[in-house]
Design an enzyme around this catalytic site. Sequence first.
Site, short mmCIF file in Angstrom:
data_model
loop_
_atom_site.label_atom_id
_atom_site.label_comp_id
_atom_site.label_asym_id
_atom_site.label_seq_id
_atom_site.Cartn_x
_atom_site.Cartn_y
_atom_site.Cartn_z
N ASP A 36 -3.45 10.49 -12.18
CA ASP A 36 -2.12 11.10 -12.10
C ASP A 36 -2.11 12.41 -12.86
O ASP A 36 -2.86 12.58 -13.82
CB ASP A 36 -1.08 10.13 -12.72
CG ASP A 36 0.34 10.41 -12.26
OD1 ASP A 36 0.83 11.54 -12.46
OD2 ASP A 36 0.97 9.50 -11.70
N ASP A 59 -5.12 16.28 -10.76
CA ASP A 59 -4.16 16.97 -9.88
C ASP A 59 -4.73 16.88 -8.47
O ASP A 59 -5.71 17.55 -8.14
CB ASP A 59 -4.01 18.43 -10.32
CG ASP A 59 -3.02 19.19 -9.45
OD1 ASP A 59 -2.60 18.65 -8.40
OD2 ASP A 59 -2.67 20.32 -9.83
N SER A 141 6.25 7.12 4.51
CA SER A 141 7.66 6.83 4.22
C SER A 141 8.40 6.54 5.52
O SER A 141 8.07 7.12 6.58
CB SER A 141 8.32 8.01 3.53
OG SER A 141 9.72 7.80 3.44
N TYR A 154 9.57 17.27 2.76
CA TYR A 154 9.09 15.91 2.45
C TYR A 154 8.89 15.10 3.74
O TYR A 154 7.86 14.44 3.92
CB TYR A 154 10.09 15.23 1.52
CG TYR A 154 9.68 13.82 1.16
CD1 TYR A 154 8.65 13.59 0.24
CD2 TYR A 154 10.29 12.72 1.74
CE1 TYR A 154 8.25 12.30 -0.08
CE2 TYR A 154 9.90 11.42 1.42
CZ TYR A 154 8.89 11.21 0.52
OH TYR A 154 8.49 9.94 0.20
N LYS A 158 5.28 13.54 5.18
CA LYS A 158 5.00 12.12 5.42
C LYS A 158 4.67 11.89 6.91
O LYS A 158 3.92 10.97 7.24
CB LYS A 158 6.17 11.25 4.96
CG LYS A 158 6.34 11.27 3.43
CD LYS A 158 5.10 10.77 2.69
CE LYS A 158 5.30 10.71 1.19
NZ LYS A 158 4.12 10.19 0.46
N LEU A 186 13.95 3.33 1.22
CA LEU A 186 14.35 3.77 -0.13
C LEU A 186 14.09 2.65 -1.14
O LEU A 186 14.63 1.55 -1.02
CB LEU A 186 15.82 4.17 -0.15
CG LEU A 186 16.34 4.71 -1.49
CD1 LEU A 186 15.66 6.04 -1.84
CD2 LEU A 186 17.86 4.90 -1.45
N THR A 191 11.33 5.95 -11.40
CA THR A 191 11.46 7.41 -11.30
C THR A 191 12.55 7.82 -10.31
O THR A 191 13.27 8.78 -10.55
CB THR A 191 10.11 8.04 -10.90
OG1 THR A 191 9.57 7.30 -9.80
CG2 THR A 191 9.12 8.04 -12.04
N1 LIG Z 1 10.67 5.39 -3.95
C1 LIG Z 1 10.96 5.55 -2.66
O1 LIG Z 1 12.10 5.40 -2.22
C2 LIG Z 1 9.87 5.90 -1.70
C3 LIG Z 1 10.08 5.64 -0.34
C4 LIG Z 1 9.09 5.95 0.56
C5 LIG Z 1 7.90 6.48 0.12
N2 LIG Z 1 7.71 6.75 -1.21
C6 LIG Z 1 6.42 7.28 -1.62
O2 LIG Z 1 5.85 6.37 -2.54
C7 LIG Z 1 5.03 7.08 -3.47
C8 LIG Z 1 5.47 6.79 -4.89
O3 LIG Z 1 6.83 7.12 -5.02
P1 LIG Z 1 7.68 6.90 -6.34
O4 LIG Z 1 8.99 6.37 -5.94
O5 LIG Z 1 6.89 6.13 -7.32
O6 LIG Z 1 7.92 8.42 -6.77
P2 LIG Z 1 7.28 9.34 -7.89
O7 LIG Z 1 7.66 10.72 -7.49
O8 LIG Z 1 7.70 8.87 -9.22
O9 LIG Z 1 5.73 9.06 -7.81
C9 LIG Z 1 4.79 10.01 -7.61
C10 LIG Z 1 3.70 9.97 -8.67
O10 LIG Z 1 2.78 11.00 -8.28
C11 LIG Z 1 2.45 11.77 -9.42
N3 LIG Z 1 2.07 13.12 -9.00
C12 LIG Z 1 2.88 14.14 -8.61
N4 LIG Z 1 2.15 15.24 -8.34
C13 LIG Z 1 0.85 14.90 -8.54
C14 LIG Z 1 -0.37 15.60 -8.42
N5 LIG Z 1 -0.42 16.89 -8.05
N6 LIG Z 1 -1.53 14.94 -8.69
C15 LIG Z 1 -1.51 13.65 -9.10
N7 LIG Z 1 -0.38 12.93 -9.24
C16 LIG Z 1 0.79 13.56 -8.96
C17 LIG Z 1 3.70 11.76 -10.28
O11 LIG Z 1 3.37 12.10 -11.62
C18 LIG Z 1 4.19 10.32 -10.09
O12 LIG Z 1 3.60 9.47 -11.05
C19 LIG Z 1 5.14 8.55 -3.07
O13 LIG Z 1 4.09 8.86 -2.17
C20 LIG Z 1 6.47 8.61 -2.34
O14 LIG Z 1 6.54 9.70 -1.45
C21 LIG Z 1 8.68 6.47 -2.13
#
Ligand SMILES: NC(=O)c1ccc[n+]([C@@H]2O[C@H](COP(=O)([O-])OP(=O)(O)OC[C@H]3O[C@@H](n4cnc5c(N)ncnc54)[C@H](O)[C@@H]3O)[C@@H](O)[C@H]2O)c1
Length: 252
Positions: A36, A59, A141, A154, A158, A186, A191
């Site tokens: 991360d 990254d 997503s 976004y 996806k 969702l 976070t």
């Molecule tokens: N929570 C939801 O409603 C939801 C729904 C559908 C899909 N998603 C997907 O699920 C995954 C996780 O979502 P989440 O809810 O935990 O959100 P989030 O934004 O908290 O999680 C993303 C994680 O990626 C890390 N990150 C960001 N940029 C980065 C980089 N350049 N290199 C490495 N790490 C990096 C962040 O630090 C974070 O820990 C994501 O791919 C998101 O698009 C989430």
Amino acid sequence: MRLADRVVIVTGGAAGMGLAFASRLLSEGAAIVIADIKDSEPALNALGHSDRTLGLRTDVSQVDSVRSMIKTVFERFGRIDVLINNAAIFATLEPRPFDEIDEQDWDQLMAVNVKGVWNCVREVAPVFRAQQSGRIINIASAVVGKGTALMLHYVASKGAVVAMTRALARELASIGVTVNAVAPGLILSDTVAANPAITAFQSSAVMQARSIKRDAYPEDVVGAVAFLASDDSAFMSGQTLIVDGGSVFSTL
Ligand SMILES: NC(=O)c1ccc[n+]([C@@H]2O[C@H](COP(=O)([O-])OP(=O)(O)OC[C@H]3O[C@@H](n4cnc5c(N)ncnc54)[C@H](O)[C@@H]3O)[C@@H](O)[C@H]2O)c1
């Protein structure tokens, strides 16, 4: 213990859903690497430090960073079995009409959400090729099916992840690798819950569209990820499992 002796990389696993995936796969016997951009120490404290956990500041948008992460994982564990491409820019998004998205924000989101997947896949591929095995799980997503408004970059990113899942399934099958995606609706990860801007404008529409009318949490998605990481999904590739309480129905 379906995943005993498997080595799993969870990108973006320091918080949110990625941390929930890491926790579940650890409990199924896997060794877990959290890659991360954020400090993964709090996540490792939550998981419990052991010889089956490792955190590497990475990254995903920078190929050198990804290359060094893969090298370190291989040196430490001697193999890599599962790559979960979960890192993305999502929970920090501010909803915006398509013509008000800042161009820099568009480019940065694409660099992480799309190019980041490519970077991780191409750097892990030589390891998978040498092993003649591997599993890739891309976190897409349900917004792709819904066409959710006010986050065009976004949604586009996806959509690309779903398409890449299919194309990579075809390109990597000959080296024993399956590539599948999970598309959550969702999910109130910690976070996301901390950013009311992302939940407020979606909540009522999301609930109306759901067959199962309740809020969803990371624990609702971990089972699909564990299944795709395990041998139980060995004959599946290129598929996207939608985990959204019955909102978007996949077509056959
Ligand atoms: N929570 C939801 O409603 C939801 C729904 C559908 C899909 N998603 C997907 O699920 C995954 C996780 O979502 P989440 O809810 O935990 O959100 P989030 O934004 O908290 O999680 C993303 C994680 O990626 C890390 N990150 C960001 N940029 C980065 C980089 N350049 N290199 C490495 N790490 C990096 C962040 O630090 C974070 O820990 C994501 O791919 C998101 O698009 C989430």
